[in-house]
Write a protein that holds these residues in place. Structure first.
Motif, PDB file in Angstrom:
ATOM      1  N   VAL A   1       7.201   5.920   7.303  1.00 36.75           N
ATOM      2  CA  VAL A   1       6.544   4.804   6.379  1.00 36.75           C
ATOM      3  C   VAL A   1       6.861   3.428   7.223  1.00 36.75           C
ATOM      4  O   VAL A   1       7.531   3.397   8.216  1.00 36.75           O
ATOM      5  CB  VAL A   1       7.334   4.674   5.026  1.00 36.75           C
ATOM      6  CG1 VAL A   1       6.958   5.916   4.154  1.00 36.75           C
ATOM      7  CG2 VAL A   1       8.608   4.526   5.355  1.00 36.75           C
TER       8      VAL A   1
ATOM      9  N   SER B   1       0.959  -1.082  -0.183  1.00 38.30           N
ATOM     10  CA  SER B   1      -0.024  -0.032  -0.054  1.00 38.30           C
ATOM     11  C   SER B   1       0.909   1.228  -0.016  1.00 38.30           C
ATOM     12  O   SER B   1       2.214   1.091   0.210  1.00 38.30           O
ATOM     13  CB  SER B   1      -0.895  -0.087   1.185  1.00 38.30           C
ATOM     14  OG  SER B   1      -0.185   0.396   2.409  1.00 38.30           O
ATOM     15  N   SER B   2       0.133   2.304  -0.257  1.00 37.95           N
ATOM     16  CA  SER B   2       0.868   3.508  -0.335  1.00 37.95           C
ATOM     17  C   SER B   2       1.858   3.925   0.698  1.00 37.95           C
ATOM     18  O   SER B   2       3.073   4.604   0.823  1.00 37.95           O
ATOM     19  CB  SER B   2       0.108   4.606  -0.633  1.00 37.95           C
ATOM     20  OG  SER B   2       0.691   6.010  -0.428  1.00 37.95           O
ATOM     21  N   ILE B   3       1.576   3.501   2.070  1.00 36.68           N
ATOM     22  CA  ILE B   3       2.282   4.072   3.183  1.00 36.68           C
ATOM     23  C   ILE B   3       3.220   2.659   3.697  1.00 36.68           C
ATOM     24  O   ILE B   3       4.041   3.094   4.549  1.00 36.68           O
ATOM     25  CB  ILE B   3       1.303   4.034   4.532  1.00 36.68           C
ATOM     26  CG1 ILE B   3       0.464   2.979   4.623  1.00 36.68           C
ATOM     27  CG2 ILE B   3       0.366   5.356   4.168  1.00 36.68           C
ATOM     28  CD1 ILE B   3       0.876   2.307   5.809  1.00 36.68           C
ATOM     29  N   GLU B   4       3.306   2.005   2.897  1.00 36.10           N
ATOM     30  CA  GLU B   4       4.412   0.805   3.017  1.00 36.10           C
ATOM     31  C   GLU B   4       5.564   1.130   2.280  1.00 36.10           C
ATOM     32  O   GLU B   4       5.738   1.803   1.168  1.00 36.10           O
ATOM     33  CB  GLU B   4       3.896  -0.696   2.733  1.00 36.10           C
ATOM     34  CG  GLU B   4       2.797  -0.970   3.842  1.00 36.10           C
ATOM     35  CD  GLU B   4       1.938  -2.201   3.615  1.00 36.10           C
ATOM     36  OE1 GLU B   4       1.407  -2.836   4.543  1.00 36.10           O
ATOM     37  OE2 GLU B   4       1.865  -2.544   2.392  1.00 36.10           O
TER      38      GLU B   4
END
Lengths: 340, 340, 340, 340
Positions: free
Chosen positions: D132, D76-79
């Protein structure tokens, strides 16, 4: 010039602003992890009966930001939103959802609303990896044209969503007005049973800023604070919005303000209807859409600000009139007088 | 528990909050296009001598959001940021820049800062389409460890940037403290000649929220308001931040608050140095980084909140102490007494 | 089972594949910077009269990739594509354009096509920073339902685009068939005057893979190879696609194959029309859309693969029949016989 | 000019190309759902003992595309990805991973490799939503400087990854050469036990294009074909790469080619070492990094293409010499003679 352009012209209710002044030099923990935000969340949890669901609440500066971050967190890049063509995310958010990488599958609206059969149709049209995967249904309560979903309508929508494994998310920028509207059979404590997430609009109901996003379905809450931060929405001084909502949910100020703005607009509507003007939509909330002769519109524009919504024919147009928590009876009376 | 954890614990200065209360029911145009925001911009333009450049100013809720949107607007997907490894965007913004699609080319910091030769080195290492194109240099004034760039340093950096066709952007979350620091030879009116864009931090200098992004280079301002909206930063009630900055730049409140917080921290530093403690960095601003014995740190933690920055050896650590516009002399004296 | 499902079932023309075998061990420079790709580009430049425009050509593996990268390079995040609702990018590319961050503004198609007045309407509806900025018009020649733009139509579209400062991009997955179609008044050498960029489809016209993207407008070519690399499209062995196109544009093989597939489909169409079946669209290219009784469709499905396009009424449906460069006369005769 | 610049200069092995010619007019289902791709997958499953894991295999055109899509689907975008500073994704993919929206957390390499303690350190440094979330470890076998991980090293890495709930992904652009290298104790059938996903490089081992991505961990395979399509990697004629891999894994051609290229490079290395030249890295695969006097390098450049890797001192540099499946003994002998 007096403005009926929107419900966010006035800065904010005095109680909210004077409560802020009281905590001028109080120290709080940062990023929304403060005690006053916690108080505000508890007030909301209680008033909306969210406790049994252990719902999480996040305070976010504005509506576009809330819609953007909720969909960003909820969806992977190949998943899509389903929304009505009039949906705020489709029209007036400068592609915020698409800038996350997500497609919106657009359905022609029915009075500003979605119905279950349209959701089913678009869901089943997406059959394989050559097309995106619809995953989240976005609706607004009230809608962009002031219509509202009744309880049965939301129940039917949510049932369809659950059947198809879709999330249902309600944009409540004007949730207060919707709940305060005449004939509304949904109570605050029903909301948690009618969707996976919804937000309670503060900006359009007396707060200087802020929306309270209530996430019922835990899946939509995973890593949510990471998205808040990544998308620039995690205010260092989170107590700011927390305090606004604490005041709004003290002594039911939130609902009082919503009743006020709704009553104001409906008073205008009644006067217009009595004079024979028709309404573009059946709106029971704090904004109305009368169809007026262009020469009257031109005359009103000298003293008032409002949106000309769309052309009807060569001599008539729809205008949008919005009342706020701060609109006075006097101003409404003056405006009604000005029309005739 | 008293907090020296950061400079954003207290909600905001009384003047700012009481000015907000005064405009509670005043109607303003939405989205930052109001008269009070215009006033605030004019005050800033004058104080920072931005007029000759016809610079544009945008009010944005917070620092991460400002950094994210400026880089989003400035860069295409194949262009990259150059930043020090200690840069806020590299470490504490949850990949906000990367979530725009942009890479950050990281340079090991020198006392929290970048130097021209490092920028040249990384620029020339990026030779063709197999690598991103460095395009924007990000620095902070003051830096994350409280050090500051002197005028000559910024001039050299900017000269290098212009030679290499790179933008120079200054994160000024603590610009007030930097300008107020002892020995600083940069004046507000110099800023426009030292970079393509910078922001004036309000959140960390007495405002309940808000940063004022000043864009000197027109190329960085193209379609900027579209990005504000797409990224969820265009507050409906833009007058809110506008009013905060109008008050901050009335009677130089902004600079008075910065002087206060800086003087408070430097007073603590002086006392610590006199007692023989060394500092981790040479910080002249409102945060200091003393190296203390672990047992003293443990004792202080009973009554005070602050960050333990990093381990030095088995018996010593660096802590970060931050003073704010609201830190009182009394609290500083109590803290100094508590150390010994 | 014989397939009329599409024009990319057969691997590739013998000449193309045997030319590849001939260069099995020849050393080439990587990433498309080889001599054979240069030859291929020169052949295309000459045949399409691109020289005077100094157009650039890029070889890309497939159509979705080409559409994705061209729009990625052409548009900033706040800019949008205009396309017909039937456009391949709207329906069958799994949100590839949106995954770049860009919105598609969708227009209901007219026979699969766009017309100038619709473009103007959508352009002028996007008025400010609350909405995306339309910037690129996407059309297909031939369209998804086999219709084609005549010269005057393209000239009118391009004139409108230039007036509104929009790019015009033509998806030419089936450009060969369109140019080979009966009544077509556009010649290869006209293309550069009719749009800002177009691609020549190889995959659907005899090549094992590859499309040749021709960029006329220099603005669309800026840093293009960086986007090719970032989006994973820069093949290490670029000579592979280069060689395919060199062969295709040797002795006009490309056009011969297009004529073959088009003639094959039109032969089927003629037979069907003579028997009284109507066509869903007026397609002069290598795919046709007859409306057939469901029982005939069911019978044909025992021996043939094809798409059932959409339901017409309870007893009839539209099917799609596609002929390729490899479809033999014998197979067409057998199929025609099988219908009746 | 003969090239030792890379292992992808020659188009492809004759067997692969002549097998393609044989299926010139055979009809296949599109998008990789054809029988020949299925055959190829079965051959690979058997040779790499993937059956017990029910691993899925996807054929993708090139390495950057494979890395991009695998991380796009996995994260996902925050990983974030963890990688060595020398990793191909960090340096030579034009920010492809970042263009997905994901940050790469970079670790200084140890001989081109990562070690468990570095992964732990970076993992534990990411503590909350201001940073992150590291989620996937990227390594290459062989690495960019030709070093290889032995079995115990991979086991240790994977154990650490599993403990920290991180995915381990192996970029196998040169997996063939690594498995063929002298002293290597990892067998093809071990791979599935050493990571969550890996790819088998075809492009750099005799195929005109294509990598075979083997996904062991089902979580990484969710909706994978949607990502293939969205990112433009789903070739219409998927049988093309399928056929290449079917031939490569018929009669162990893949391993024979890898042994050939590795033996060729090691022969060069032996000659250089015997003459007293030192190597920059301990590379047992098909590329070597001798340190040579600049005047010899200059002389060689007249007849040979190769990369000058980096400067050692004023009179010496490292060069990279790469042998391929097509490099002949004769060319190696000539080159060795040319050095002295």
């Amino acid at each position: 010039m007096y403005s009926f352009k929107d419900d966010y012209s006035e800065t904010g209710h005095e109680k909210i602003l004077s409560d802020l002044l009281k905590i001028s030099r109080t120290q709080f923990d940062g990023y929304g992890l403060d005690s006053i935000s916690e108080d505000a969340k508890n007030f909301i949890r209680q008033r909306f009966a969210l406790d049994k669901n252990d719902a999480d609440i996040h305070f976010i500066s504005g509506g576009t930001q809330t819609n953007k971050i909720l969909t960003h967190c909820a969806l992977s890049s190949i998943e899509a939103v389903i929304a009505a063509d009039t949906g705020h995310i489709c029209v007036h958010e400068t592609g915020a959802v698409e800038s996350n990488g997500n497609k919106i599958c657009v359905i022609p609206n029915k009075d500003g609303k979605l119905i279950p059969s349209d959701i089913e149709k678009i869901y089943y049209a997406h059959t394989d990896e050559h097309m995106v995967k619809p995953k989240l249904v976005y609706i607004s309560q009230a809608t962009e044209i002031g219509t509202v979903y009744k309880k049965q309508e939301l129940e039917n929508l949510y049932k369809t969503c659950k059947k198809l494994n879709l999330y249902l998310f309600i944009d409540g920028a004007r949730l207060g007005a919707a709940l305060a509207s005449n004939g509304m059979d949904i109570k605050p404590q029903d909301m948690a049973n009618l969707c996976d997430a919804f937000y309670i609009g503060g900006t359009k109901n007396g707060s200087p800023l802020g929306e309270a996003l209530c996430i019922i379905n835990k899946k939509l809450n995973e890593n949510f604070r990471y998205y808040l931060k990544q998308d620039g929405a995690l205010l260092a001084k989170g107590a700011l919005i927390g305090s606004c909502f604490k005041t709004l949910f003290t002594d039911d100020l939130f609902f009082d303000l919503a009743k006020h703005s709704t009553a104001a607009a409906q008073k205008m509507k009644k006067a217009l209807v009595e004079k024979g003007y028709r309404m573009y939509s059946d709106s029971p909330v704090n904004m109305i859409f009368p169809v007026l002769p262009n020469e009257i519109i031109a005359r009103l524009q000298k003293d008032y600000k409002f949106h000309v919504w769309e052309k009807v024919d060569d001599s008539h147009s729809v205008i949008r009139l919005v009342c706020s928590w701060a609109t006075s009876d006097e101003e409404i009376d003056k405006f009604i007088a000005a029309i005739f």
